[in-house]
Design a protein around this motif. Structure first.
Motif, PDB file in Angstrom:
ATOM      1  N   SER A 537      40.657 -27.014  24.608  1.00  0.00           N
ATOM      2  CA  SER A 537      41.969 -25.853  24.139  1.00  0.00           C
ATOM      3  C   SER A 537      43.494 -26.477  25.476  1.00  0.00           C
ATOM      4  N   VAL A 538      44.826 -25.953  24.799  1.00  0.00           N
ATOM      5  CA  VAL A 538      45.334 -25.198  25.584  1.00  0.00           C
ATOM      6  C   VAL A 538      44.708 -24.762  27.532  1.00  0.00           C
ATOM      7  N   GLY A 539      45.918 -26.065  27.925  1.00  0.00           N
ATOM      8  CA  GLY A 539      45.190 -25.417  29.459  1.00  0.00           C
ATOM      9  C   GLY A 539      44.195 -26.608  30.380  1.00  0.00           C
ATOM     10  N   ASP A 540      43.240 -26.596  28.990  1.00  0.00           N
ATOM     11  CA  ASP A 540      42.098 -27.682  29.282  1.00  0.00           C
ATOM     12  C   ASP A 540      42.840 -28.580  30.749  1.00  0.00           C
ATOM     13  N   ILE A 541      41.831 -28.944  31.691  1.00  0.00           N
ATOM     14  CA  ILE A 541      41.779 -30.387  32.231  1.00  0.00           C
ATOM     15  C   ILE A 541      41.012 -31.523  31.546  1.00  0.00           C
ATOM     16  N   VAL A 542      42.466 -32.693  30.924  1.00  0.00           N
ATOM     17  CA  VAL A 542      40.970 -33.345  29.960  1.00  0.00           C
ATOM     18  C   VAL A 542      40.846 -34.958  30.769  1.00  0.00           C
ATOM     19  N   THR A 543      39.724 -36.074  30.422  1.00  0.00           N
ATOM     20  CA  THR A 543      40.150 -37.386  30.734  1.00  0.00           C
ATOM     21  C   THR A 543      40.132 -38.101  29.555  1.00  0.00           C
ATOM     22  N   VAL A 544      41.403 -39.212  29.547  1.00  0.00           N
ATOM     23  CA  VAL A 544      41.968 -39.245  28.615  1.00  0.00           C
ATOM     24  C   VAL A 544      41.996 -40.854  28.420  1.00  0.00           C
ATOM     25  N   TYR A 545      41.621 -41.543  27.383  1.00  0.00           N
ATOM     26  CA  TYR A 545      41.707 -43.210  27.834  1.00  0.00           C
ATOM     27  C   TYR A 545      43.048 -43.450  27.249  1.00  0.00           C
ATOM     28  N   VAL A 546      43.703 -44.374  27.387  1.00  0.00           N
ATOM     29  CA  VAL A 546      44.886 -45.049  26.524  1.00  0.00           C
ATOM     30  C   VAL A 546      44.672 -45.882  25.579  1.00  0.00           C
ATOM     31  N   TYR A 547      45.196 -45.680  23.914  1.00  0.00           N
ATOM     32  CA  TYR A 547      44.448 -45.642  22.898  1.00  0.00           C
ATOM     33  C   TYR A 547      45.654 -47.427  22.491  1.00  0.00           C
ATOM     34  N   GLU A 548      46.091 -46.540  22.693  1.00  0.00           N
ATOM     35  CA  GLU A 548      47.649 -47.270  22.407  1.00  0.00           C
ATOM     36  C   GLU A 548      49.559 -46.470  22.803  1.00  0.00           C
ATOM     37  N   LEU A 549      49.852 -47.818  23.373  1.00  0.00           N
ATOM     38  CA  LEU A 549      51.288 -47.920  24.183  1.00  0.00           C
ATOM     39  C   LEU A 549      52.200 -48.419  22.986  1.00  0.00           C
ATOM     40  N   ASP A 550      53.695 -47.979  22.826  1.00  0.00           N
ATOM     41  CA  ASP A 550      54.786 -47.581  22.227  1.00  0.00           C
ATOM     42  C   ASP A 550      55.765 -47.689  23.293  1.00  0.00           C
ATOM     43  N   LEU A 551      56.379 -48.858  24.077  1.00  0.00           N
ATOM     44  CA  LEU A 551      57.491 -48.565  25.150  1.00  0.00           C
ATOM     45  C   LEU A 551      58.249 -48.394  25.188  1.00  0.00           C
ATOM     46  N   GLN A 552      59.175 -49.247  23.464  1.00  0.00           N
ATOM     47  CA  GLN A 552      60.287 -48.600  22.618  1.00  0.00           C
ATOM     48  C   GLN A 552      60.306 -46.986  23.001  1.00  0.00           C
ATOM     49  N   ARG A 553      59.710 -46.517  22.308  1.00  0.00           N
ATOM     50  CA  ARG A 553      59.476 -44.835  22.579  1.00  0.00           C
ATOM     51  C   ARG A 553      58.694 -44.110  23.015  1.00  0.00           C
ATOM     52  N   ASN A 554      58.344 -44.818  24.331  1.00  0.00           N
ATOM     53  CA  ASN A 554      57.692 -43.905  25.182  1.00  0.00           C
ATOM     54  C   ASN A 554      57.090 -43.132  25.015  1.00  0.00           C
ATOM     55  N   ARG A 555      56.331 -43.439  24.039  1.00  0.00           N
ATOM     56  CA  ARG A 555      54.464 -42.776  23.415  1.00  0.00           C
ATOM     57  C   ARG A 555      53.736 -43.312  23.590  1.00  0.00           C
ATOM     58  N   VAL A 556      52.684 -42.641  24.346  1.00  0.00           N
ATOM     59  CA  VAL A 556      51.158 -43.218  24.465  1.00  0.00           C
ATOM     60  C   VAL A 556      50.625 -41.719  23.538  1.00  0.00           C
ATOM     61  N   SER A 557      48.976 -43.097  22.977  1.00  0.00           N
ATOM     62  CA  SER A 557      48.704 -42.684  21.935  1.00  0.00           C
ATOM     63  C   SER A 557      46.868 -42.702  23.164  1.00  0.00           C
ATOM     64  N   LEU A 558      46.693 -41.699  23.011  1.00  0.00           N
ATOM     65  CA  LEU A 558      45.664 -40.690  23.706  1.00  0.00           C
ATOM     66  C   LEU A 558      44.427 -40.847  22.637  1.00  0.00           C
ATOM     67  N   SER A 559      43.122 -40.970  23.428  1.00  0.00           N
ATOM     68  CA  SER A 559      41.708 -40.670  23.043  1.00  0.00           C
ATOM     69  C   SER A 559      40.986 -40.254  24.252  1.00  0.00           C
ATOM     70  N   PRO A 560      40.067 -39.499  24.290  1.00  0.00           N
ATOM     71  CA  PRO A 560      39.051 -38.750  25.074  1.00  0.00           C
ATOM     72  C   PRO A 560      37.652 -39.872  24.673  1.00  0.00           C
ATOM     73  N   LEU A 561      38.085 -40.654  24.119  1.00  0.00           N
ATOM     74  CA  LEU A 561      36.666 -41.501  23.987  1.00  0.00           C
ATOM     75  C   LEU A 561      37.011 -42.636  24.697  1.00  0.00           C
ATOM     76  N   PRO A 562      36.027 -43.748  25.785  1.00  0.00           N
ATOM     77  CA  PRO A 562      36.751 -44.384  25.989  1.00  0.00           C
ATOM     78  C   PRO A 562      36.777 -45.594  24.484  1.00  0.00           C
ATOM     79  N   LEU A 563      37.328 -46.792  24.743  1.00  0.00           N
ATOM     80  CA  LEU A 563      37.976 -47.599  23.750  1.00  0.00           C
ATOM     81  C   LEU A 563      36.372 -48.477  23.173  1.00  0.00           C
ATOM     82  N   GLU A 564      35.906 -48.406  24.346  1.00  0.00           N
ATOM     83  CA  GLU A 564      34.541 -49.509  24.030  1.00  0.00           C
ATOM     84  C   GLU A 564      33.936 -49.302  22.952  1.00  0.00           C
ATOM     85  N   GLU A 565      33.578 -47.958  23.366  1.00  0.00           N
ATOM     86  CA  GLU A 565      32.316 -46.750  22.877  1.00  0.00           C
ATOM     87  C   GLU A 565      33.077 -46.750  21.293  1.00  0.00           C
TER      88      GLU A 565
END
Length: 565
Positions: A537-565
Motif C-alpha cells: 500500500s501507499v505509505g508502507d515502509i518496506v524491506t526490498v532487495y535489489v533485483y536488477e540495476l540499469d546504471l545508464q538509465r538510473n533505474r532499479v528493479s526491486l523485490s520484497p523477496l530475497p534473491l536466493e529464495e
C-alpha cells in the motif's frame, strides 16, 4: 430504412441486399453470440501511425503489439486509449472473419437456394460494415469503462493509505523545499504545526551558493529551534539537498534525522487563497516549505487542503471522468477524517469541513468561535456556534475531540448520546478514569444494559485508549541519517523504502535515489496475485532487495523477496 423506387433489376437486388444487411445487424442473438466470441477469442492490434509524434517513446510498447482482448490489463487499456487519442497508434481487432461469416450465413439461410451467392454477399456486408464494427465499438467502450472504474478505485485506495499515514507528533520540523535556480526554501515548524521562521539557501542556484555558509545557516536553525526532523521534498534538487543534509548531520554529529517527503501538490496549495490568508507575508515557495514540514507532523491535516488529483497517486487520472473521480475521492477524504476525528481547538477549516454534518461554512464558524471566545472546553459549546443546530451537532459531535476539557469523554470517539451508558459501564466495572492501567471489563456486571455488543465494544475500546489515533497502526515517515547512491548498489542488496505509488503493474518505492525503484507485480509474492494492492500500500515502509540495476538509465528493479529464495 427508407427505400426509393426501384429503377431496374440491379437496383432491386441492391436494395434487397441492403435489407438483408440491416437484418443481420439487428439480429440480437447473432450480436450476443459474436460479442462473446470476440471477447474470448479476438485480439486487439496496435500499430504506430506513419505521422505519429512520440518523441520520448512513451508508447513504444504499443507500436506493434497484439494481445487477446480477454487478457488486456486495465492499465494497458488506458495507455492504448490515450495513445490512440494522441494519434500515435491505430487500434484494430483481429479475429477469424471467415468463421464468423459462415456462422452468420448459416444463421440466416437454413437451406439451399438459387440466391445463395447474393444472400452471402449481403450477409457479409451486414457483418463487416454494420454488426462487427458496432460490436467492436461496444467492446472498446466497455473495456475503457472497466479500466476507468478500476483506476478510480485504485486512486481512492492509494489516497486513503496516503491520508492515513501515521503522524510524527510532538516534533519540531524543518521543512526543506529543494530547488536549483530559486534556491532551497526552509521553514521551521513547531510541534503544533505553527510556523516559527522561514529562510533560504542558494547552494545549487545560479547565484552560486556558499556550501559551508549554507551548512552553517542550517546548523544554526537546527540548534536554535531544537529541530528534530528535517522533511525534504522529493522534487527538483531533492537528492542534492539530501546529501547536503546528510553531510551536515555526520560532520556536526547532530541528533537529528531526515525524511524524504512527497511534495506533490505543495505548490498547488501554496498558491491557493487559504494559504495566502494564513501566510500573507510569505512568498509562494516559502509556503510550500511549510506544507512539506507539516506533512511529517500530520499528513491528513495537511494533505486534505490539496485537491486529491494533485497529490500524485494513481494512474492515468487525467483520462478519468472528473465527476466520478471527484465524488469517489470526496468519499475517501470524509471517511479518513471521520476515522481520525478532529480536535476542535487545533483543526483547520479544511479538516473540519470534511467531518460528517459539517461543510465549509459551518467549519469556518467553529474556527471563528474559538478565535473569538478562546478554546473549547466541552462539546456542548459546539451548540453555541452559528450554523450548528441540533441535527448538525448530532452528526458531528462524535468525530470532534476536545482534549484537556471539562468532560474527559469529549476526548474520545464516544458520542455524547452514549455518555450516560459509558459512565454506567465505568461505574459497574469500578473504573475511576479513562485509560487507567488495570481496567477489567466484567461482562457479567454489564448484563442488562440497554446496548448491543458493538456499542459496548466501542465504548470499551475508547475507555481503554481514550487518545488512540487510528493512524498509529500504519507506518510513519521513514527517518534516515545518510544518503544512498546508485553506484554503491549491488544486485541482492537489502534496503528499506517508502511506497510512493501503487499501480496495476507494480509499486514505486522511494529507496533514496533520484528515481523511485519499481517492484513489478511478478516480483511481489511467491504466490500469484491479481493486483499489487493485495500485498502493498501507499505509505508502507518496506524491506526490498535489489533485483536488477540499469546504471545508464538510473533505474532499479526491486523485490520484497530475497534473491536466493
Amino acid at each position: 430504412m427508407l427505400f426509393r423506387s426501384v429503377r431496374d433489376e440491379k437496383d432491386a437486388i441492391q436494395q434487397a441486399k441492403d435489407i438483408i444487411a440491416e437484418k443481420v445487424s439487428d439480429n440480437a442473438q447473432l450480436r450476443w453470440k459474436f460479442k462473446d466470441i470476440l471477447l474470448s477469442a479476438a485480439s486487439l492490434v496496435t500499430k504506430i501511425k506513419k505521422d505519429a509524434v512520440d518523441e520520448n517513446k512513451v508508447y513504444e510498447m504499443y507500436y506493434d503489439r497484439t494481445e487477446k482482448v480477454s487478457t488486456l490489463a486495465d492499465h494497458r487499456i488506458m495507455a492504448i486509449d490515450r495513445a490512440e487519442k494522441e494519434k500515435v497508434i491505430s487500434v484494430s481487432f483481429a479475429y477469424d472473419m471467415d468463421y464468423l461469416k459462415k456462422e452468420a450465413f448459416d444463421a440466416y439461410v437454413s437451406h439451399k437456394c438459387i440466391c445463395e451467392t447474393v444472400i452471402k454477399e449481403a450477409v457479409d456486408d451486414g457483418l463487416e460494415r454494420l454488426l462487427l464494427p458496432s460490436i467492436e465499438r461496444e467492446i472498446r467502450s466497455e473495456l475503457s469503462e472497466r479500466a476507468q472504474k478500476a483506476s478510480i478505485e485504485l486512486f481512492s485506495l492509494n489516497l486513503e493509505k496516503l491520508l492515513l499515514q501515521a503522524p510524527l507528533k510532538g516534533r519540531v520540523v524543518l521543512g526543506f523545499d529543494p530547488g536549483f535556480y530559486n534556491g532551497c526554501k526552509l521553514a521551521v515548524i513547531d510541534a503544533t504545526g505553527k510556523m516559527l521562521t522561514v529562510d533560504k539557501i542558494y547552494t545549487f542556484s545560479r547565484k552560486g551558493g556558499d556550501i559551508e555558509g549554507d551548512k552553517a545557516k542550517l546548523e544554526k536553525l537546527i540548534r536554535q529551534y531544537g529541530v528534530q526532523i528535517i522533511a525534504i521534498g522529493n522534487g527538483t534538487a531533492s537528492r542534492e539537498s539530501e546529501k547536503l543534509v546528510a553531510d551536515l548531520i555526520r560532520e556536526k554529529n547532530l541528533q537529528v534525522s531526515y525524511a524524504i517527503v512527497s511534495e506533490a501538490g505543495a505548490s498547488v496549495w501554496s498558491a491557493q487563497e487559504e494559504a495566502r490568508e494564513e501566510f500573507p507575508d510569505l512568498a509562494v515557495e516559502e509556503r510550500s516549505a511549510v506544507s512539506i514540514g507539516r506533512r511529517i507532523l500530520d499528513p491528513l491535516g495537511e494533505l486534505i487542503k490539496i485537491d486529491p488529483k494533485s497529490i500524485g497517486v494513481g494512474q492515468y487520472q487525467h483520462d478519468l471522468s472528473e465527476k466520478e473521480l471527484n465524488e469517489r475521492l470526496d468519499e475517501v477524504v470524509m471517511k479518513c477524517v471521520n476515522r481520525v476525528g478532529a480536535d476542535a481547538n487545533t483543526a483547520s477549516v479544511e479538516l473540519l469541513e470534511h467531518i460528517s454534518g459539517l461543510n465549509k461554512s459551518s467549519a469556518k464558524e467553529i474556527v471563528a468561535y474559538r478565535n473569538q471566545n478562546g478554546r473549547f472546553t466541552n462539546r456542548e459549546q459546539l451548540k453555541k456556534v452559528r450554523k450548528i443546530g441540533a441535527k448538525t451537532f448530532e452528526q458531528c459531535a462524535g468525530f470532534i475531540r476536545i482534549t484537556d476539557g471539562e468532560e474527559p469523554l469529549d476526548a474520545t470517539s464516544i458520542h455524547p448520546e452514549s455518555y450516560a451508558l459509558a459512565k454506567e459501564v465505568m461505574h459497574r466495572c469500578g473504573i475511576e478514569k479513562l485509560g487507567q492501567a488495570d481496567i477489567v471489563f466484567d461482562k457479567e456486571k454489564l448484563a442488562g444494559l440497554d446496548a448491543d455488543s458493538y456499542t459496548l465494544n466501542d465504548i470499551e475500546e475508547a475507555i481503554r485508549q481514550p487518545l488512540r489515533d487510528y493512524r498509529d497502526q500504519f507506518d510513519a515517515a521513514l527517518l534516515k541519517s545518510d544518503v544512498l547512491d546508485i553506484s554503491n548498489l549491488h544486485v541482492g542488496d537489502q534496503l528499506q523504502g517508502t511506497v510512493r505509488n501503487v499501480v496495476d503493474f507494480g509499486a514505486f518505492v522511494d529507496i533514496g535515489l533520484h528515481e523511485d525503484g519499481l517492484v513489478h507485480i511478478t516480483k511481489m509474492s511467491r504466490k500469484r496475485i491479481q493486483h499489487p494492492s493485495e500485498v502493498i500500500s501507499v505509505g508502507d515502509i518496506v524491506t526490498v532487495y535489489v533485483y536488477e540495476l540499469d546504471l545508464q538509465r538510473n533505474r532499479v528493479s526491486l523485490s520484497p523477496l530475497p534473491l536466493e529464495e
